[in-house]
Design a protein around this motif. Structure first.
Motif, PDB file in Angstrom:
ATOM      1  N   HIS A  18     121.035 131.070  25.928  1.00  0.00           N
ATOM      2  CA  HIS A  18     119.658 131.226  25.482  1.00  0.00           C
ATOM      3  C   HIS A  18     118.911 132.406  26.084  1.00  0.00           C
ATOM      4  O   HIS A  18     117.798 132.711  25.676  1.00  0.00           O
ATOM      5  N   LYS A  19     119.503 133.063  27.098  1.00  0.00           N
ATOM      6  CA  LYS A  19     118.825 134.194  27.731  1.00  0.00           C
ATOM      7  C   LYS A  19     119.822 135.002  28.557  1.00  0.00           C
ATOM      8  O   LYS A  19     120.972 134.608  28.747  1.00  0.00           O
ATOM      9  N   VAL A  20     119.320 136.108  29.066  1.00  0.00           N
ATOM     10  CA  VAL A  20     120.088 136.982  29.943  1.00  0.00           C
ATOM     11  C   VAL A  20     119.291 137.137  31.236  1.00  0.00           C
ATOM     12  O   VAL A  20     118.068 137.271  31.203  1.00  0.00           O
ATOM     13  N   VAL A  21     119.980 137.084  32.374  1.00  0.00           N
ATOM     14  CA  VAL A  21     119.325 137.263  33.673  1.00  0.00           C
ATOM     15  C   VAL A  21     119.872 138.539  34.302  1.00  0.00           C
ATOM     16  O   VAL A  21     121.084 138.674  34.488  1.00  0.00           O
ATOM     17  N   ILE A  22     118.980 139.472  34.601  1.00  0.00           N
ATOM     18  CA  ILE A  22     119.369 140.719  35.260  1.00  0.00           C
ATOM     19  C   ILE A  22     118.939 140.600  36.720  1.00  0.00           C
ATOM     20  O   ILE A  22     117.774 140.320  37.014  1.00  0.00           O
ATOM     21  N   ILE A  23     119.890 140.822  37.623  1.00  0.00           N
ATOM     22  CA  ILE A  23     119.618 140.687  39.058  1.00  0.00           C
ATOM     23  C   ILE A  23     119.841 142.028  39.751  1.00  0.00           C
ATOM     24  O   ILE A  23     120.861 142.683  39.550  1.00  0.00           O
ATOM     25  N   GLU A  24     118.888 142.404  40.571  1.00  0.00           N
ATOM     26  CA  GLU A  24     119.011 143.590  41.420  1.00  0.00           C
ATOM     27  C   GLU A  24     118.758 143.130  42.851  1.00  0.00           C
ATOM     28  O   GLU A  24     117.809 142.401  43.122  1.00  0.00           O
ATOM     29  N   ALA A  25     119.616 143.551  43.773  1.00  0.00           N
ATOM     30  CA  ALA A  25     119.496 143.144  45.174  1.00  0.00           C
ATOM     31  C   ALA A  25     119.305 144.367  46.058  1.00  0.00           C
ATOM     32  O   ALA A  25     119.854 145.437  45.768  1.00  0.00           O
ATOM     33  N   ASP A  26     118.534 144.201  47.120  1.00  0.00           N
ATOM     34  CA  ASP A  26     118.343 145.319  48.039  1.00  0.00           C
ATOM     35  C   ASP A  26     117.942 144.796  49.412  1.00  0.00           C
ATOM     36  O   ASP A  26     117.126 143.880  49.517  1.00  0.00           O
ATOM     37  N   THR A  27     118.507 145.389  50.450  1.00  0.00           N
ATOM     38  CA  THR A  27     118.176 145.000  51.818  1.00  0.00           C
ATOM     39  C   THR A  27     117.137 145.910  52.448  1.00  0.00           C
ATOM     40  O   THR A  27     116.559 145.555  53.462  1.00  0.00           O
ATOM     41  N   GLU A  28     116.902 147.082  51.872  1.00  0.00           N
ATOM     42  CA  GLU A  28     116.015 148.054  52.508  1.00  0.00           C
ATOM     43  C   GLU A  28     114.852 148.511  51.650  1.00  0.00           C
ATOM     44  O   GLU A  28     113.707 148.283  51.973  1.00  0.00           O
ATOM     45  N   ASN A  29     115.150 149.203  50.563  1.00  0.00           N
ATOM     46  CA  ASN A  29     114.114 149.847  49.766  1.00  0.00           C
ATOM     47  C   ASN A  29     113.722 148.964  48.584  1.00  0.00           C
ATOM     48  O   ASN A  29     114.134 149.202  47.451  1.00  0.00           O
ATOM     49  N   ILE A  30     112.894 147.970  48.866  1.00  0.00           N
ATOM     50  CA  ILE A  30     112.581 146.980  47.837  1.00  0.00           C
ATOM     51  C   ILE A  30     111.718 147.558  46.725  1.00  0.00           C
ATOM     52  O   ILE A  30     111.812 147.125  45.580  1.00  0.00           O
ATOM     53  N   ASP A  70     115.329 137.442  31.817  1.00  0.00           N
ATOM     54  CA  ASP A  70     114.674 137.129  33.082  1.00  0.00           C
ATOM     55  C   ASP A  70     115.109 138.197  34.066  1.00  0.00           C
ATOM     56  O   ASP A  70     116.283 138.596  34.090  1.00  0.00           O
ATOM     57  N   LEU A  71     114.170 138.647  34.885  1.00  0.00           N
ATOM     58  CA  LEU A  71     114.464 139.654  35.898  1.00  0.00           C
ATOM     59  C   LEU A  71     114.327 139.016  37.268  1.00  0.00           C
ATOM     60  O   LEU A  71     113.321 138.366  37.563  1.00  0.00           O
ATOM     61  N   THR A  72     115.343 139.201  38.113  1.00  0.00           N
ATOM     62  CA  THR A  72     115.321 138.620  39.461  1.00  0.00           C
ATOM     63  C   THR A  72     115.603 139.708  40.478  1.00  0.00           C
ATOM     64  O   THR A  72     116.573 140.455  40.356  1.00  0.00           O
ATOM     65  N   LEU A  73     114.749 139.786  41.482  1.00  0.00           N
ATOM     66  CA  LEU A  73     114.923 140.702  42.592  1.00  0.00           C
ATOM     67  C   LEU A  73     115.357 139.870  43.793  1.00  0.00           C
ATOM     68  O   LEU A  73     114.640 138.963  44.213  1.00  0.00           O
ATOM     69  N   LEU A  74     116.544 140.144  44.302  1.00  0.00           N
ATOM     70  CA  LEU A  74     117.090 139.402  45.440  1.00  0.00           C
ATOM     71  C   LEU A  74     116.830 140.194  46.715  1.00  0.00           C
ATOM     72  O   LEU A  74     117.259 141.343  46.845  1.00  0.00           O
ATOM     73  N   LEU A  75     116.112 139.572  47.647  1.00  0.00           N
ATOM     74  CA  LEU A  75     115.723 140.224  48.899  1.00  0.00           C
ATOM     75  C   LEU A  75     116.084 139.354  50.090  1.00  0.00           C
ATOM     76  O   LEU A  75     116.372 138.173  49.948  1.00  0.00           O
ATOM     77  N   LEU A  76     116.012 139.953  51.275  1.00  0.00           N
ATOM     78  CA  LEU A  76     116.264 139.204  52.510  1.00  0.00           C
ATOM     79  C   LEU A  76     115.043 138.407  52.935  1.00  0.00           C
ATOM     80  O   LEU A  76     115.151 137.293  53.421  1.00  0.00           O
ATOM     81  N   ASP A  77     113.866 139.001  52.800  1.00  0.00           N
ATOM     82  CA  ASP A  77     112.614 138.379  53.232  1.00  0.00           C
ATOM     83  C   ASP A  77     111.600 138.451  52.103  1.00  0.00           C
ATOM     84  O   ASP A  77     111.666 139.339  51.257  1.00  0.00           O
ATOM     85  N   MET A  78     110.631 137.548  52.146  1.00  0.00           N
ATOM     86  CA  MET A  78     109.569 137.576  51.147  1.00  0.00           C
ATOM     87  C   MET A  78     108.645 138.760  51.451  1.00  0.00           C
ATOM     88  O   MET A  78     108.200 138.941  52.577  1.00  0.00           O
ATOM     89  N   PRO A  79     108.386 139.595  50.441  1.00  0.00           N
ATOM     90  CA  PRO A  79     107.525 140.765  50.658  1.00  0.00           C
ATOM     91  C   PRO A  79     106.050 140.377  50.755  1.00  0.00           C
ATOM     92  O   PRO A  79     105.686 139.213  50.595  1.00  0.00           O
ATOM     93  N   ASP A  80     105.213 141.387  50.980  1.00  0.00           N
ATOM     94  CA  ASP A  80     103.789 141.141  51.149  1.00  0.00           C
ATOM     95  C   ASP A  80     103.130 140.664  49.852  1.00  0.00           C
ATOM     96  O   ASP A  80     103.721 140.701  48.773  1.00  0.00           O
TER      97      ASP A  80
END
Length: 145
Positions: A59-71, A99-109
């Motif tokens: 029913h949908k497509v999920v695009i995931i981008e991950a980054d540890t530094e330059n969010i 759906d767009l998902t940004l995978l990070l180490l910590d929650m940003p501001d």
């Protein structure tokens, strides 16, 4: 200009998908380092921008981008990948909701989260112990920890 991915980032995203997506949902398929968009004349497939992961569901497509530094850069890349997805030649899923998902180490501001919400980008924070150890060691080498 696209950046070269590292096996570490691919490992992180792979483990995230396995840990957070029910196997029943993955009845479609998951693809990593997915080239997106039409290629410029004379360009090779290697030059194409690459999403860290795309999950193709019924029913949908999920695009995931991950980054540890330059969010901030990762956020821009994710928006760009969303734009390129329906333009990718041979893409039979071009009309499915994304759906767009940004995978990070910590929650940003707060402001980063508000911006992400405005553009319908989900932020998820998750890191296995091996990645946290790598980031800690990298910070020590750079003198930031």
């Amino acid at each position: 200009m696209t950046r070269e991915y590292t096996p570490r980032e691919t490992r992180w995203v792979t483990e995230y998908v396995l840990a957070h997506w029910a196997s029943a949902e993955l009845a479609g398929y998951v693809s990593y380092q997915v080239p997106l968009g039409p290629l410029a004349q004379g360009a090779t497939q290697r030059a194409a921008p690459r999403a860290d992961c795309i999950i193709y569901l019924a029913h949908k497509v999920v695009i995931i981008e991950a980054d540890t530094e330059n969010i901030t850069s990762a956020l821009g890349q994710l928006l760009y990948y969303d734009y390129l997805f329906p333009l990718t030649p041979g893409n039979v899923d071009r009309n499915k909701p994304r759906d767009l998902t940004l995978l990070l180490l910590d929650m940003p501001d707060t402001y980063f989260r508000a911006f992400s919400t405005k553009y319908n980008i989900d932020i998820d924070t998750w890191a296995p112990p091996w990645l946290l150890e790598y980031v800690r060691e990298r910070g020590q080498k750079r003198g930031t920890i």
